[in-house]
Design an enzyme around this catalytic site. Structure first.
Site, PDB file in Angstrom:
ATOM      1  N   ASP A 174       0.790  -1.139   0.010  1.00 27.95           N
ATOM      2  CA  ASP A 174       0.099   0.007   0.110  1.00 27.95           C
ATOM      3  C   ASP A 174       0.893   1.357   0.038  1.00 27.95           C
ATOM      4  O   ASP A 174       1.876   1.165   0.763  1.00 27.95           O
ATOM      5  CB  ASP A 174      -0.942   0.015   1.278  1.00 27.95           C
ATOM      6  CG  ASP A 174      -1.800   1.101   1.334  1.00 27.95           C
ATOM      7  OD1 ASP A 174      -2.990   1.104   0.532  1.00 27.95           O
ATOM      8  OD2 ASP A 174      -1.554   2.113   1.916  1.00 27.95           O
ATOM      9  N   ASN A 197      -1.905  13.160  -3.648  1.00 23.32           N
ATOM     10  CA  ASN A 197      -2.880  13.730  -4.529  1.00 23.32           C
ATOM     11  C   ASN A 197      -3.417  14.969  -4.317  1.00 23.32           C
ATOM     12  O   ASN A 197      -3.721  15.830  -4.997  1.00 23.32           O
ATOM     13  CB  ASN A 197      -4.222  12.699  -4.442  1.00 23.32           C
ATOM     14  CG  ASN A 197      -4.264  11.730  -5.718  1.00 23.32           C
ATOM     15  OD1 ASN A 197      -3.551  11.702  -6.667  1.00 23.32           O
ATOM     16  ND2 ASN A 197      -4.908  10.692  -5.573  1.00 23.32           N
ATOM     17  N   ASP A 225      -1.697   9.701 -10.650  1.00 26.22           N
ATOM     18  CA  ASP A 225      -1.684   8.780 -11.674  1.00 26.22           C
ATOM     19  C   ASP A 225      -0.343   8.392 -11.931  1.00 26.22           C
ATOM     20  O   ASP A 225       0.023   7.206 -12.306  1.00 26.22           O
ATOM     21  CB  ASP A 225      -2.653   9.037 -12.617  1.00 26.22           C
ATOM     22  CG  ASP A 225      -4.108   9.242 -12.725  1.00 26.22           C
ATOM     23  OD1 ASP A 225      -4.465   8.512 -11.541  1.00 26.22           O
ATOM     24  OD2 ASP A 225      -4.987   9.818 -13.464  1.00 26.22           O
ATOM     25  N   ASP A 276      -4.529   2.414  -4.542  1.00 23.84           N
ATOM     26  CA  ASP A 276      -3.203   2.290  -4.191  1.00 23.84           C
ATOM     27  C   ASP A 276      -2.469   1.161  -3.634  1.00 23.84           C
ATOM     28  O   ASP A 276      -1.576   1.359  -3.040  1.00 23.84           O
ATOM     29  CB  ASP A 276      -2.799   3.477  -3.620  1.00 23.84           C
ATOM     30  CG  ASP A 276      -3.497   3.546  -2.087  1.00 23.84           C
ATOM     31  OD1 ASP A 276      -4.536   2.864  -1.932  1.00 23.84           O
ATOM     32  OD2 ASP A 276      -2.940   4.330  -1.229  1.00 23.84           O
TER      33      ASP A 276
END
Length: 305
Positions: free
Chosen positions: A178, A186, A195, A222
């Site tokens: 993770d 983000n 991305d 993720d």
């Protein structure tokens, strides 16, 4: 049958089946001159024997043949060689209906006399449809962003690897990975940059595993998964730590990787239950790495050490 220009469709491995040697010879020469790999068989039984040792993408078969006719051969191929497309040929249009032949498993149907241009058109259509099926199949099992196999592909692969682990008694480890602080990254940099981070993570994982042995997957969001068969237990921590450290780059700040590790174990007596047990334990190990070890850590399940 009228001889015309060579067929330009992409190279295929073709088996021509006809009890008339002259027909086999003309078709084989025409298809071979177009660059195809062509074999011939004198009837259905001969074709079945050749298909045991060779993989053909297309079979072009006559319908009226001794020992085993075209309809029987089509049904056999449909049941035993699902990746092979079939073109049926007949001079008896009243005896064989198009719908019956296609229902039996043929991709197309052509009547004698025919030109090679007609056969070309049917071959090209079959090749286009085959390519489309392959592309759709790839989309179904690939994550469109990272290009890694997706969760659906993971479910298929982990079952195959678990079966091998049981059969050959070799170790199989799962890394549940993770990206720490991904939401914060983000929010700070925008979703397009997020991305790019996911893409970079997929690339990093793909280049951190053994080619043709290990597998990397985007599990969702993720989260990523690695399957590592044949990995000695004493090397597990070093491999996981190397991946975690390779991820630590200033450009990725404040993100890091947390990794939960579990080994496949035969615990319940049922393959599916044991697979789910490994997934559950690796997920629990990941949770421990994030919640109890302060993130940016590797935690190995207690049953896997």
């Amino acid at each position: 049958m009228k001889s015309e220009t060579p067929l330009p469709s992409p190279t295929q491995s073709i088996l021509v089946v006809d009890d008339e040697p002259q027909v086999c010879e003309v078709l084989a020469d025409s298809l071979g001159s177009a660059g195809h790999m062509v074999d011939t068989a004198k009837d259905g039984l001969d074709a079945i024997e050749k298909m045991k040792d060779n993989k053909y993408t297309i079979v072009v078969t006559d319908m009226d043949m001794p020992r085993m006719d075209g309809m029987q051969l089509i049904k056999h191929i449909a049941e035993n060689h699902s990746g092979t497309d079939i073109i049926a040929i007949t001079g008896h249009i009243m005896k064989y209906k198009y719908t019956d032949v296609v229902s039996a498993g043929a991709a197309d149907f052509i009547t004698k006399p025919f030109t090679l241009n007609e056969l070309e058109a049917k071959l090209n259509r079959i090749v286009r449809e085959r390519n489309l099926r392959e592309e759709l199949g790839k989309l179904a099992v690939r994550d469109p962003l990272t290009g890694l196999p997706n969760r659906r592909s993971f479910q298929d692969t982990v079952r195959k690897e678990a079966i091998r682990a049981v059969r050959y008694q070799h170790p199989l480890f799962m890394f549940f990975i993770d990206i720490d602080h991904f939401k914060q990254y983000n929010d700070l940099n925008g979703h397009p940059t997020g991305d790019l981070l996911l893409i970079e993570t997929g690339n990093l994982l793909s280049h951190s595993i053994r080619e043709e042995i290990d597998s990397a997957f985007r599990y969702g969001g993720d989260e990523f998964v690695l399957l590592l068969p044949h990995l000695p237990a004493e090397q597990v921590l070093a491999v996981a730590e190397r991946i975690r450290e390779k991820f630590c780059r200033p450009a990725f700040s404040p993100t890091s990787l947390s990794i939960g590790v579990a080994r496949f174990l035969e615990r319940s007596g049922g393959l599916e239950q044991d697979i789910e047990d490994m997934i559950r334990r690796s997920d629990a190990a990941l949770y421990h790495a994030k919640q109890h070890c302060g993130k940016n850590k590797v935690f190995i399940d207690q049953w896997s050490r």
